[in-house]
Design a protein around this motif. Sequence first.
Motif, PDB file in Angstrom:
ATOM      1  N   LEU A   1      -0.975  18.012   9.024  1.00 33.24           N
ATOM      2  CA  LEU A   1      -0.131  17.538   7.930  1.00 33.24           C
ATOM      3  C   LEU A   1       1.313  17.505   8.410  1.00 33.24           C
ATOM      4  N   LEU A   2       1.953  16.342   8.292  1.00 34.83           N
ATOM      5  CA  LEU A   2       3.379  16.196   8.597  1.00 34.83           C
ATOM      6  C   LEU A   2       4.107  15.931   7.301  1.00 34.83           C
ATOM      7  N   VAL A   3       5.153  16.702   7.034  1.00 36.78           N
ATOM      8  CA  VAL A   3       5.922  16.527   5.806  1.00 36.78           C
ATOM      9  C   VAL A   3       7.395  16.428   6.150  1.00 36.78           C
TER      10      VAL A   3
ATOM     11  N   LEU B   1      -5.555   8.287   9.979  1.00 45.17           N
ATOM     12  CA  LEU B   1      -4.266   8.758   9.466  1.00 45.17           C
ATOM     13  C   LEU B   1      -3.998   8.133   8.104  1.00 45.17           C
ATOM     14  N   LEU B   2      -3.475   8.950   7.175  1.00 46.93           N
ATOM     15  CA  LEU B   2      -3.090   8.466   5.861  1.00 46.93           C
ATOM     16  C   LEU B   2      -1.646   8.856   5.609  1.00 46.93           C
ATOM     17  N   ALA B   3      -0.971   8.097   4.751  1.00 41.86           N
ATOM     18  CA  ALA B   3       0.430   8.395   4.448  1.00 41.86           C
ATOM     19  C   ALA B   3       0.723   8.092   2.990  1.00 41.86           C
TER      20      ALA B   3
ATOM     21  N   ILE C   1       4.861  11.845   3.661  1.00 42.22           N
ATOM     22  CA  ILE C   1       3.749  12.705   4.064  1.00 42.22           C
ATOM     23  C   ILE C   1       2.752  11.908   4.898  1.00 42.22           C
ATOM     24  N   VAL C   2       2.323  12.492   6.018  1.00 39.38           N
ATOM     25  CA  VAL C   2       1.281  11.897   6.855  1.00 39.38           C
ATOM     26  C   VAL C   2       0.222  12.965   7.106  1.00 39.38           C
ATOM     27  N   LEU C   3      -1.045  12.585   6.979  1.00 40.51           N
ATOM     28  CA  LEU C   3      -2.140  13.532   7.192  1.00 40.51           C
ATOM     29  C   LEU C   3      -3.240  12.876   8.003  1.00 40.51           C
TER      30      LEU C   3
END
Length: 683
Positions: free
Chosen positions: A385-387, A403-405, A395-397
């Motif tokens: 998880l990138l926040v 990958l979703l954002a 947000i990217v997960l």
Amino acid sequence: MPAIGVAALAKDHLVFFSPSGKRERFPEGTTVLEAARRLGVDLDSVCGGRGICGRCQIVPTEGANPKLGIKSAADHVSPWNAVEARYADKRGALEAGRRLGCQAKVCGDLVIDVPADSQVHRQVVRKRAEAYPVKVDPLVHLHYVEVREPDMHDPSSDFRRLQEALAAQWGLADIHADTAVLKGLQKALRAGDWKVTAAIRKGRDLVALFPGFRDTLRGLAVDIGSTTIAAHLCDLVTGDVLASSGLMNPQIRFGEDLMSRVSYVMMNPGGDAEMTAAVRGALQELAAAVAAEAGIGTDEILEVTVVGNPIMHHLFLGLDPTELGGAPFALTVDGGLEVPAREVGLSLAPGAFVYTLPCIAGHVGADTAGVVLSEGPHLKDEVTLLVDVGTNAEIVLGNRHRLLACSSPTGPAFEGAQIASGQRAAPGAIERLRIDPETLEPRFRVIGSDLWSDDAGFPEATAKTGVTGICGSGIIEAVAEMLLAGLVTPDGIVDGTLAARTPRIVAEGRTFAYVIREADASGPRIAVTQGDIRAIQLAKAALYAGIRLLMDHYGAPSLDRITLAGAFGSHIDVKYAMILGLIPDCDLAAVGSAGNAAGTGARIALLNKASRAEIEEVVRRIEKIETALEPAFQAHFVGAMAIPHKSDPFPHLEAALGRVFARGTAPGEPGEGGRGERRRRRG
């Protein structure tokens, strides 16, 4: 005939290059640099083998290598020569055992070691253990050439003779130059006495021409934030950051947040042009500042990379951001874009280019693409998880498979706005806070001092800054500490009954506040009000709901790694972020900060040309989830209003703290942090 063949073979020698492992036989007298070029070995050179730049240093090794079938010796290369002596005299002695590859000639079987500092594609060492290394391989390279002087009997132009020199001495054919570069070409040639260094982009475009020999190559990586703009001047040979600077985004005068700036454009014809001029002027100012710090002129900056949120991205490029102000939030352009620097108002090297990283969606911009490039979730098996926390959290997960954002409207509370005693992170702002669970007394630390408020010397250490307010990281720790101390219930109510235990709980109308410090000569009264806690709850619930929505779509019940990016993420204590319920439960050892990852992404794109194609490909396959269209968002939001959460488990956090959080406790109900439990303890 056979005798001739044997004689010829006798003069061929096996040359092995380390660490590449490439090998081949070469005729005696071949320079090591030429052998490396024929094999495609990564050995640097700017001067074209003239012994000027010193980039091609190599180490002929000693001893037999049975595995390779080679017996290598230092005297299997030609002796030290006058060119190397001249280089050592002018540029300093070579390290013991080193030779210039352009001067050392093969005289016998050799094992050649190419040191890291002699490799073209040097590795940029990343400071964080989990970050992957990046090789320096920019779009622009320097080539030193000697050009034929003009002749009455030869009508060819100076540029044509420069083209011929680049083709003959470097194998660069069909070099182009636009008029901005051609304007200074003749002066450069004559100032250098027909010896010049050409900066060539993509192996075909002349972007600058310097008189004489030049071996320094500079570029600029820029992160255009809605509040601040940061710029890093980089050495495109070593990858080092030579100078950094930042300033407030002058667009703030048109509106504090992004939507207010779009509104300004919609209500004021020409407003977009005003904001474009403002941000471009700021970039030129930053370029001048970092160039001055490094002792160079802005005309030596040859390449620029830029990241920013979609609205900043559009305004910098001179694109109307109006469509980004409302659904469906359509971007004018979403791919990576490169334009001549002068077309976006920057006065740098005459042929310098600016590259903007791609945008992911209408509210997930090139800055998030920079974070992805920096952190590399698309290269890992871990579900990451990138926040990037700001007024809009991006947000990217996911991992290398998917990958979703999304973006989540957190508002400005985490930046100190909408908080009674809030302020931006600046000297004098409370950034750390602890509350004694027995006495309920606070102690804190402010930006600009390493001392805590209960340390000896704190008043003296903060005399210049004072204690002026509380910033985003400070308010998060304050609310989390209030929960741990029982001052706040899990549903975010300041417990007024504790006024009997401490004078720091005070009534404010129908609610209560916790006073951190009273007003004095060093600063104002600072308190956490019920309104502050509600603002933080709303912000953190929006962020958490966005994260859970991505987890639902991905099918991930838990996370392997969490990385907080941005200025806010670099200052927040991840433990307190989890206590507050800002992020889901995860092993605290796998939760960290990436600092300005967007800016790091811009730097990677500046230093490594392949990374541009990489991030453009990755962005095209990121799935964008629109939170406003998801029915589950509201349910996740409501659950996330509780601190840390109404129902989601936090086993890793509870194990680390040695306590169990109450779930869905309302004021007066039994449960940790609720008034009922405290009443039982008091008997």
